[in-house]
Structure formats: C-alpha cells, structure tokens
Scaffold this active site. Sequence first.
Site, PDB file in Angstrom:
ATOM      1  N   ASN A  11       0.868  -1.179   0.000  1.00 38.98           N
ATOM      2  CA  ASN A  11       0.000   0.000   0.000  1.00 38.98           C
ATOM      3  C   ASN A  11       0.903   1.226   0.000  1.00 38.98           C
ATOM      4  OD1 ASN A  11      -1.798   2.054   0.515  1.00 38.98           O
ATOM      5  ND2 ASN A  11      -2.273   1.418   2.618  1.00 38.98           N
ATOM      6  N   TRP A  12       1.023   1.835  -1.162  1.00 33.14           N
ATOM      7  CA  TRP A  12       1.948   2.968  -1.279  1.00 33.14           C
ATOM      8  C   TRP A  12       1.414   4.237  -0.607  1.00 33.14           C
ATOM      9  CZ3 TRP A  12       3.926   2.969  -7.107  1.00 33.14           C
ATOM     10  CH2 TRP A  12       4.611   1.767  -7.342  1.00 33.14           C
ATOM     11  N   LYS A  13       0.150   4.237  -0.268  1.00 33.33           N
ATOM     12  CA  LYS A  13      -0.501   5.428   0.313  1.00 33.33           C
ATOM     13  C   LYS A  13      -0.270   6.638  -0.613  1.00 33.33           C
ATOM     14  CE  LYS A  13       0.114   3.354   4.797  1.00 33.33           C
ATOM     15  NZ  LYS A  13      -0.018   3.501   6.238  1.00 33.33           N
ATOM     16  N   HIS A  97      -9.511   0.809   4.759  1.00 32.72           N
ATOM     17  CA  HIS A  97      -8.237   1.010   5.453  1.00 32.72           C
ATOM     18  C   HIS A  97      -8.474   1.919   6.667  1.00 32.72           C
ATOM     19  CE1 HIS A  97      -4.171   2.370   6.316  1.00 32.72           C
ATOM     20  NE2 HIS A  97      -3.767   1.273   5.708  1.00 32.72           N
ATOM     21  N   GLU A  99      -6.936   4.356   7.787  1.00 37.56           N
ATOM     22  CA  GLU A  99      -6.781   5.793   7.513  1.00 37.56           C
ATOM     23  C   GLU A  99      -8.055   6.350   6.869  1.00 37.56           C
ATOM     24  OE1 GLU A  99      -2.995   5.541   5.466  1.00 37.56           O
ATOM     25  OE2 GLU A  99      -2.113   4.887   7.354  1.00 37.56           O
ATOM     26  N   GLU A 169      -5.411  -5.415  10.548  1.00 34.20           N
ATOM     27  CA  GLU A 169      -4.428  -4.352  10.783  1.00 34.20           C
ATOM     28  C   GLU A 169      -4.737  -3.647  12.101  1.00 34.20           C
ATOM     29  OE1 GLU A 169      -2.501  -3.056   6.862  1.00 34.20           O
ATOM     30  OE2 GLU A 169      -4.288  -1.848   7.107  1.00 34.20           O
ATOM     31  N   GLY A 175       2.117   2.173  10.688  1.00 33.44           N
ATOM     32  CA  GLY A 175       2.996   3.327  10.525  1.00 33.44           C
ATOM     33  C   GLY A 175       3.664   3.774  11.817  1.00 33.44           C
ATOM     34  N   SER A 214       3.320  -2.263  10.330  1.00 33.90           N
ATOM     35  CA  SER A 214       4.781  -2.228  10.509  1.00 33.90           C
ATOM     36  C   SER A 214       5.460  -3.560  10.205  1.00 33.90           C
ATOM     37  CB  SER A 214       5.147  -1.733  11.915  1.00 33.90           C
ATOM     38  OG  SER A 214       4.635  -0.417  12.112  1.00 33.90           O
ATOM     39  N   GLY A 235       2.722  -1.161   4.295  1.00 27.97           N
ATOM     40  CA  GLY A 235       2.737   0.276   4.014  1.00 27.97           C
ATOM     41  C   GLY A 235       4.155   0.747   3.763  1.00 27.97           C
TER      42      GLY A 235
HETATM   43  C1  PEP Z   1      -0.902  -0.088   5.974  1.00 24.93           C
HETATM   44  O1  PEP Z   1      -1.014   1.089   5.717  1.00 24.93           O
HETATM   45  O2  PEP Z   1      -1.745  -0.891   5.565  1.00 24.93           O
HETATM   46  C2  PEP Z   1       0.250  -0.515   6.778  1.00 24.93           C
HETATM   47  C3  PEP Z   1       0.284  -1.731   7.253  1.00 24.93           C
HETATM   48  O3  PEP Z   1       1.238   0.430   7.000  1.00 24.93           O
HETATM   49  P1  PEP Z   1       2.689   0.179   7.679  1.00 24.93           P
HETATM   50  O4  PEP Z   1       3.232  -1.083   7.088  1.00 24.93           O
HETATM   51  O5  PEP Z   1       3.489   1.372   7.297  1.00 24.93           O
HETATM   52  O6  PEP Z   1       2.458   0.052   9.136  1.00 24.93           O
END
Ligand code: PEP
Length: 252
Positions: A11-13, A97, A99, A169, A175, A214, A235
């Site tokens: 997930n490049w966001k 998600h 976010e 998640e 993040g 993470s 992410g």
């Molecule tokens: C995500 O945004 O789905 C995610 C898992 O982010 P990160 O790996 O940066 O925690």
Amino acid sequence: MGKRRPLVAGNWKMNGTRAESAALLDGIKKGVSASSKAEVVVCPPFILIALVAEKLAGSPVAWGGQNLSVHKSGAYTGEISGPMLKDYGCTYVIVGHSERRTLYGENDVFVAEKYGAAQATGLMPILCIGESLHERESGQTEAVVARQLDVVLDKHGIGSFKTAVIAYEPVWAIGTGKTATPAQAQEVHRFIRQRLASRDKTVSESLRILYGGSMKGSNARELLAQADIDGGLIGGASLQADEFLTICRAAD
Ligand code: PEP
C-alpha cells in the site's frame, strides 16, 4: 500457510512521483518471478495507476486501488469508481483502510458498500479491519473485529468471501513501527477465521487473511510462519524494493 496461496500487497498510500515509482517498480519486477509461490500486488495512488499498468503489463505482479467509490459513474467530484480501476487493469482494491475510517469518516456500513461495489465490478476487495490502541487496552479487540466483519457478512453473505481478502491491521501498529507480536496477530487471525467458519468452514479455510502493521523484512518471517497469517499488507516497507522483496521471499 500451506493450503492458501500467500499474498503480499504493498500500500503505497500518498507517495511517489512518476520517476520514483518507475524505479521502485523496476526493482520489484527484478525480484518477482512467475514461479514465485507468493502472489505480489502493489496499490499505488490513483494518479500512478496508468504508469503502473504500463510498467507491470506481462509481469507476475498485479496492481490495485487504495479505495473506490460506491458509485459506478456520475456527478461525484474527486471520486474514482470500480469500473475505472478495472479499465486500468486493477484486480484488487483496498477497502476500509483504517486511515479511510479515521481520517475520512468511513464507517462499517459505508465500508461494506464499498466491498460490494468492488465485487460487483469483479475486483477483489482487501477488507481492512482492526482495533485501536484504546480498544485493545480495554479488552475490546475481538468485539471490534467481529463488528467490522459482521456488517459485511450480514450485507453480502459468507459466499462473498470466496472472492475477497481480509487484512487484519491493528491500528496501533500501522505506521508506528510497533508490530503486533506473532502470537498477538495469530490470536486475532484465528478468531477471524473461526468466526467465518461458524458460517461456512470451506470458505473460511480458503480465505486469505493478511497481517498489516509495521511488517518489514526483519519481522516478516516470524509473522508469516503463523498458521492463520497468509501474507501481509505492507505500508512503509513497500516503498523500498529491497525491503518489500525480502517480505515477498519470506512469504514464499
Ligand atoms: C498499511 O497502511 O496498511 C500498513 C500496514 O502500514 P505500515 O506497514 O506502514 O504500518
């Protein structure tokens, strides 16, 4: 992880210029072969999907959106629909998600609508669920995950999970650099699978449940070794080809 094909989705966001993204894709392509056991997917920002489609055409790496509208087309300024994603070769789309839930007010009912819109277009939704730190600390993890899941189950039925992926998640791990321990993650993954099994065991056994929060090269192997963890939604670590490929190899 035996019976289910592992899946690693990036997930490049809201990251990446065209040049940065092209370099990242070149790096990823070098490390993923058609014989890789794990399925690999990248989810770039909408504006980069055309570039990604061009760069990944003919490669074993698939791509998807990070979000979609519940509508197919019309007067919805700023929105992107499932058919538009499909037109650009997307096969997956992230739905719900954390976010989107916390920053853009997407509630369980709206997320369930998006899940349905994705499936109606032939896109595989990656349905994100997970508890906040407060919810975990107050012992509500299972109740929260069950509620998020049940809204989708009640609206679309257990059969819809034949063509869906779930990403567990924990919001406190996204993040933040704080990863759930393999045991903590496995406990919730098993809970999710059991809840679905109470409706249909076959569907539940074939469903892929990804861990997200993470995950990186150094902790992927341990997490992916858990019985009910079938891959990762990545992410930050999906923005570096080497790091992302280390996770893909761990999933292999
Ligand atoms: C995500 O945004 O789905 C995610 C898992 O982010 P990160 O790996 O940066 O925690």
